[in-house]
Design a protein around this motif. Structure first.
Motif, PDB file in Angstrom:
ATOM      1  N   LEU A 465      -7.480  -4.299  -1.485  1.00  0.00           N
ATOM      2  CA  LEU A 465      -6.808  -3.285  -0.673  1.00  0.00           C
ATOM      3  C   LEU A 465      -6.939  -1.922  -1.351  1.00  0.00           C
ATOM      4  O   LEU A 465      -6.537  -1.776  -2.504  1.00  0.00           O
ATOM      5  CB  LEU A 465      -5.327  -3.670  -0.546  1.00  0.00           C
ATOM      6  CG  LEU A 465      -4.583  -3.214   0.700  1.00  0.00           C
ATOM      7  CD1 LEU A 465      -5.325  -3.617   1.956  1.00  0.00           C
ATOM      8  CD2 LEU A 465      -3.192  -3.802   0.710  1.00  0.00           C
ATOM      9  N   PRO A 466      -7.511  -0.912  -0.681  1.00  0.00           N
ATOM     10  CA  PRO A 466      -7.636   0.400  -1.332  1.00  0.00           C
ATOM     11  C   PRO A 466      -6.279   1.063  -1.536  1.00  0.00           C
ATOM     12  O   PRO A 466      -5.314   0.772  -0.820  1.00  0.00           O
ATOM     13  CB  PRO A 466      -8.488   1.202  -0.345  1.00  0.00           C
ATOM     14  CG  PRO A 466      -8.324   0.525   0.963  1.00  0.00           C
ATOM     15  CD  PRO A 466      -8.048  -0.910   0.679  1.00  0.00           C
ATOM     16  N   GLU A 467      -6.219   1.948  -2.523  1.00  0.00           N
ATOM     17  CA  GLU A 467      -4.977   2.673  -2.785  1.00  0.00           C
ATOM     18  C   GLU A 467      -4.734   3.690  -1.666  1.00  0.00           C
ATOM     19  O   GLU A 467      -5.680   4.199  -1.077  1.00  0.00           O
ATOM     20  CB  GLU A 467      -5.072   3.417  -4.123  1.00  0.00           C
ATOM     21  CG  GLU A 467      -5.259   2.510  -5.318  1.00  0.00           C
ATOM     22  CD  GLU A 467      -4.097   1.557  -5.528  1.00  0.00           C
ATOM     23  OE1 GLU A 467      -2.947   1.994  -5.384  1.00  0.00           O
ATOM     24  OE2 GLU A 467      -4.336   0.379  -5.811  1.00  0.00           O
ATOM     25  N   LEU A 468      -3.462   3.980  -1.430  1.00  0.00           N
ATOM     26  CA  LEU A 468      -3.140   5.044  -0.473  1.00  0.00           C
ATOM     27  C   LEU A 468      -3.302   6.379  -1.191  1.00  0.00           C
ATOM     28  O   LEU A 468      -2.761   6.580  -2.273  1.00  0.00           O
ATOM     29  CB  LEU A 468      -1.695   4.879   0.029  1.00  0.00           C
ATOM     30  CG  LEU A 468      -1.474   3.711   0.999  1.00  0.00           C
ATOM     31  CD1 LEU A 468      -0.007   3.495   1.225  1.00  0.00           C
ATOM     32  CD2 LEU A 468      -2.169   3.955   2.313  1.00  0.00           C
ATOM     33  N   THR A 678       3.584  -1.750   4.957  1.00  0.00           N
ATOM     34  CA  THR A 678       2.708  -2.929   5.044  1.00  0.00           C
ATOM     35  C   THR A 678       1.803  -3.003   3.818  1.00  0.00           C
ATOM     36  O   THR A 678       1.625  -4.068   3.228  1.00  0.00           O
ATOM     37  CB  THR A 678       1.844  -2.854   6.328  1.00  0.00           C
ATOM     38  OG1 THR A 678       2.705  -2.606   7.439  1.00  0.00           O
ATOM     39  CG2 THR A 678       1.076  -4.131   6.555  1.00  0.00           C
ATOM     40  N   HIS A 679       1.244  -1.847   3.427  1.00  0.00           N
ATOM     41  CA  HIS A 679       0.372  -1.787   2.243  1.00  0.00           C
ATOM     42  C   HIS A 679       1.136  -2.246   1.001  1.00  0.00           C
ATOM     43  O   HIS A 679       0.628  -3.026   0.193  1.00  0.00           O
ATOM     44  CB  HIS A 679      -0.140  -0.354   2.063  1.00  0.00           C
ATOM     45  CG  HIS A 679      -0.992  -0.159   0.859  1.00  0.00           C
ATOM     46  ND1 HIS A 679      -0.475   0.055  -0.393  1.00  0.00           N
ATOM     47  CD2 HIS A 679      -2.333  -0.171   0.710  1.00  0.00           C
ATOM     48  CE1 HIS A 679      -1.459   0.175  -1.262  1.00  0.00           C
ATOM     49  NE2 HIS A 679      -2.604   0.048  -0.617  1.00  0.00           N
ATOM     50  N   THR A 680       2.376  -1.775   0.872  1.00  0.00           N
ATOM     51  CA  THR A 680       3.197  -2.143  -0.290  1.00  0.00           C
ATOM     52  C   THR A 680       3.461  -3.642  -0.316  1.00  0.00           C
ATOM     53  O   THR A 680       3.328  -4.286  -1.364  1.00  0.00           O
ATOM     54  CB  THR A 680       4.543  -1.376  -0.251  1.00  0.00           C
ATOM     55  OG1 THR A 680       4.273   0.017  -0.093  1.00  0.00           O
ATOM     56  CG2 THR A 680       5.341  -1.596  -1.525  1.00  0.00           C
ATOM     57  N   ALA A 710      -7.788   0.287   8.510  1.00  0.00           N
ATOM     58  CA  ALA A 710      -6.798   1.283   8.942  1.00  0.00           C
ATOM     59  C   ALA A 710      -6.586   2.332   7.865  1.00  0.00           C
ATOM     60  O   ALA A 710      -6.513   3.531   8.153  1.00  0.00           O
ATOM     61  CB  ALA A 710      -5.478   0.602   9.262  1.00  0.00           C
ATOM     62  N   ILE A 711      -6.504   1.884   6.591  1.00  0.00           N
ATOM     63  CA  ILE A 711      -6.272   2.832   5.492  1.00  0.00           C
ATOM     64  C   ILE A 711      -7.483   3.737   5.329  1.00  0.00           C
ATOM     65  O   ILE A 711      -7.352   4.956   5.246  1.00  0.00           O
ATOM     66  CB  ILE A 711      -5.955   2.076   4.179  1.00  0.00           C
ATOM     67  CG1 ILE A 711      -4.583   1.406   4.280  1.00  0.00           C
ATOM     68  CG2 ILE A 711      -5.985   3.014   2.984  1.00  0.00           C
ATOM     69  CD1 ILE A 711      -4.314   0.366   3.228  1.00  0.00           C
TER      70      ILE A 711
END
Length: 774
Positions: A465-468, A678-680, A710-711
């Motif tokens: 998962l990429p970082e925000l 959701t990412h968290t 999405a990110i």
């Protein structure tokens, strides 16, 4: 790991020494010198590339991107095996022994992780808590710290670097374990150097001797800040260049096809180019070509000033410092050429398919840039900036330390490089300028490019998962309903076996949602795909068919079956796995006498999905086991058409879920959960997918794939909110939303009429109104 690190350093030093010896021994003939200088690294790199390709291709590259992915909970095959360990150690030793601008820090994190995985696998033989999967993750977290700790003899920096690089969320209980392991690995690594008489006592790896009473003037801080900002841009450019080289190789189909056929040509060619340019009598004389990376760092951290500061103030270049002296050009030209050449060389060299990291070459480039700024400052202010009676001259070595920390921090997006620098140099006097430069470099680099490791994750398309990013406000306004997949396959509680078959053929989902019915869509839990396959294969198993045949044969023939066969029938009826048939084992018949499976006997193409043969090949684990002679006789009595008819009857029966393992509490989100939240949740829990519900009803599903898209989609727009990829669903369902709302209200009312069971208390009657109040 300390032993491995020390042994590898010894082997690498021997390889580099051999190259110097060959080069020095042929000083009578320049052509022979060139041949020796170029051939030696080319042979080593080609061997390293070939060896890793044959033994374990997973050993190629840094290893930190893969470790990030593994620590997130994703299983990567063959990445933590003994074979990969051997390939990585030998391949890395050859690659670094060639003298190419490559590093060993990233690969060491991977090597230590493999060491931890092999140790825990060995200890799991004795049982206990080593068999626990969570324990293995904790071992890997400590191993990442050890990898850096024994590479640079920097335990504190190692632990902090491993936290920053490998984990989004870090469990504090692993903190002291990492410190414990990293401290001992660093201690043993340095003790071995003393034991081998390389050092007199345990000291820093690149010991510096800057003055402590007045290390730098306060007015020098702007220069340190400039180094930080410039390093931020430089680090982002390095990551960009590295990625573009790889993408160019992959996108050019002709080049890609050629390189895939001649796998060893690319590393040999790159090594040939780089070693030709660093040939000391040739172009290498303008960039200290004969120095190894270790020697380069020792000279750059030198605490004397190289530039002329006065008429009689000529600095004497002694020993290895002679490499920087050129009769026709000054030290500034040499440093500029060194920085520019090493920059693209390192970016190119790190794309070679051998075990290698990029930390050390970037560290050296940063040190050279810092040294350049320091020498410039020393030339501008020969007597120092301080105006008092005491003359404190500027120390360019301090600038080199700042530059090394800043550039390596910018490329890796870490602040812990500052601590690694303190432990490497044994000098804490420059703590403030180093921290300022590293923080500024990070601020610039993070706003421009992902870290080098995240960039490799994107190139390799690893499930991470990429970082925000920073300043992207739209991630708070994008909701789960914008990105979720609505059209998902599900299993109902009152479904038939035919429905299970259709679901398995139409989707590749590992976990299928189990709902109450297609009308209510109340989510009851989730069931694994393997479980659904097991239910179906049990229902259509040859054993059940034979059992039915026997029950038909019994009244006709009038003879009793033996006790053993009755027991056998019962066991096959109840078990979904391969039955034990010890009692009925007889000599096997040839395979030709089985039920015909040739194309001539099979039914028409339209009904091929329902054949027993197709199903057996798909789901049936016990299709491969040989049936006994008695079963063969009974099986021969049924024609393929009869078998097909029997299977059709079985598929129309209702599914019995009593023997299946159902997860009653799968991870759920609601439609209005923000993308940020959701990412968290996904990062913290290491989720692979989550179902989306609305008042208990299943409305969709979000997997890692949708979240990642999405990110990446929502972070490409500059200041403008990008319309999410699946937002059109919200528009298309607007017309049916009223009907959905009515159905939900009816469902809610129905649930409110059923009072929840609760304990009897003194005020039991008064409590009946509480659901309405809620």
């Amino acid at each position: 790991m300390a032993l491995v690190s020390w042994a590898m350093d010894f082997a690498i030093a021997t390889c580099l020494q051999a190259q110097k010896w060959m080069y020095g021994g042929l000083d009578t003939n320049v052509l022979l010198q060139y041949m020796a200088w170029v051939t030696y690294p080319t042979v080593l790199i080609t061997f390293s590339a070939g060896f890793t390709q044959i033994l374990a291709p997973q050993a190629v590259g840094s290893g930190i991107p893969e470790m990030k992915t593994i620590l997130r909970g994703v299983v990567l095959k063959e990445y933590l095996t003994l074979k990969t360990f051997v390939a990585k150690v030998i391949g890395l030793t050859c690659a670094l022994g060639s003298g190419m601008p490559l590093g060993k820090e990233g690969p060491f994190v991977h090597i230590a992780s493999m060491c931890a995985a092999l140790l825990s696998r060995f200890l799991s033989l004795f049982g206990g808590f080593y068999e626990n999967e969570a324990r293995n993750i904790e071992m890997l977290a400590a191993a990442c710290a050890v990898g850096v700790g024994c590479c640079f003899a920097a335990p504190i920096g190692g632990v902090l670097f491993s936290i920053e690089v490998t984990s989004t969320f870090f469990a504090v209980r692993n903190y002291w374990r990492g410190f414990f392991a990293a401290t001992f690995s660093a201690f043993i690594f340095r003790v071995l150097a003393v034991w081998n008489k390389d050092e007199e006592t345990i000291t820093a790896l690149f010991k510096t001797r800057f003055r402590l009473d007045f290390p730098f003037d306060l007015q020098e801080l702007p220069a340190f800040a400039v180094i930080g900002i410039a390093s931020g841009f430089g680090g982002a450019l390095f990551v960009y260049l590295n990625r573009k080289i790889v993408q160019f190789m992959r996108r050019q189909k002709a080049i890609n096809r050629f390189l895939m056929k001649k796998r060893l040509l690319f590393p040999a060619l790159v090594t040939l180019i780089i070693s030709t340019l660093t040939f000391p009598p040739g172009f290498g004389q303008f960039m200290a070509g004969q120095l190894t990376q270790k020697d380069t760092l020792v000279t750059l951290f030198d605490n004397q000033t190289w530039a002329k500061q006065g008429i009689n103030d000529e600095f004497e270049y002694l020993g290895i410092l002679e490499a920087w002296l050129h009769p026709r050009s000054n030290v500034f030209v040499t440093l500029v050429v060194f920085i520019l050449m090493k920059f693209w060389m390192s970016a190119l060299a790190t794309t070679i398919p051998v075990p290698c990291g990029a930390f050390m070459p970037v560290f050296v480039i940063g040190a050279a840039f810092g040294r350049l700024v320091g020498e410039s400052m020393a030339a501008w202010f020969p007597d120092g900036i301080h105006t008092d009676s005491n003359i404190y001259r500027i120390v360019p070595g301090g600038y080199a330390v700042v530059g090394a920390a800043a550039l390596s921090g910018a490329v890796t997006h870490t602040v812990s490089t500052a601590v690694i620098v303190f432990e490497l140099t044994g000098q804490i006097s420059h703590i403030l300028p180093v921290m300022i430069a590293v923080i500024l470099a990070n601020a610039v680099a993070q706003s421009l490019q992902p870290s080098l490791y995240d960039s490799i994750i994107r190139i390799k398309k690893l499930p991470y998962l990429p970082e925000l990013g920073w300043g992207h406000h739209e991630k708070y306004s994008v909701r789960v309903e914008d990105i979720m997949v609505r059209d998902i396959r599900y299993v109902t509680l009152n479904c038939k076996y035919r429905d299970l078959q259709q679901v398995l053929h139409s989707t590749k989902m590992k976990n299928l949602p189990l709902v109450e019915s297609a009308e209510s869509m109340i989510l009851l839990g989730s069931i694994e795909r393997t479980q659904v396959g097991a239910l179906l294969s049990t229902q259509l198993s040859p054993q059940r068919r034979l059992l039915m045949l026997r029950q038909k044969v019994l009244p006709e023939d009038g003879h009793q079956l033996s006790d053993s066969s009755i027991r056998f029938q019962i066991s096959t009826e109840t078990s979904s796995g391969t039955p034990a048939r010890a009692a009925l084992r007889k000599p096997l018949k040839p395979a030709l006498k089985r039920v015909p499976s040739s194309p001539a006997d099979s039914p028409p193409a339209g009904s091929t999905d329902h054949t027993g043969i197709a199903l057996k090949s798909l789901f049936c684990a016990n299709a491969a086991t040989e049936p006994t002679e008695e079963e063969m006789i009974l099986g021969d009595k049924m024609t393929p058409a009869e078998i097909l008819e029997w299977e059709e009857q079985q598929l129309d029966q209702l599914v019995d879920f009593s023997s299946a393992k159902i997860d009653p509490a799968p991870f759920q989100l609601v439609e209005h959960t923000s993308l940020h939240k959701t990412h968290t949740i996904f990062s913290l829990l290491g989720l692979d997918h989550a179902f989306v519900t609305s008042i208990g009803r299943l409305v969709g599903m979000v997997s890692l794939k949708e979240l990642r898209k999405a990110i990446e989609g929502s972070l490409t727009g500059k200041g403008v909110k990008v319309r999410p990829p699946l937002a059109s669903f919200r528009d298309s369902t607007a017309s049916t939303s009223e009907a959905d709302t009515t159905a939900l209200h009816q469902l809610w009312d129905r649930h409110q009429h059923h009072h929840m069971p609760r304990e009897a208390g003194p005020g039991g009657d008064e409590d009946d109104d509480t659901p309405k109040g809620q």
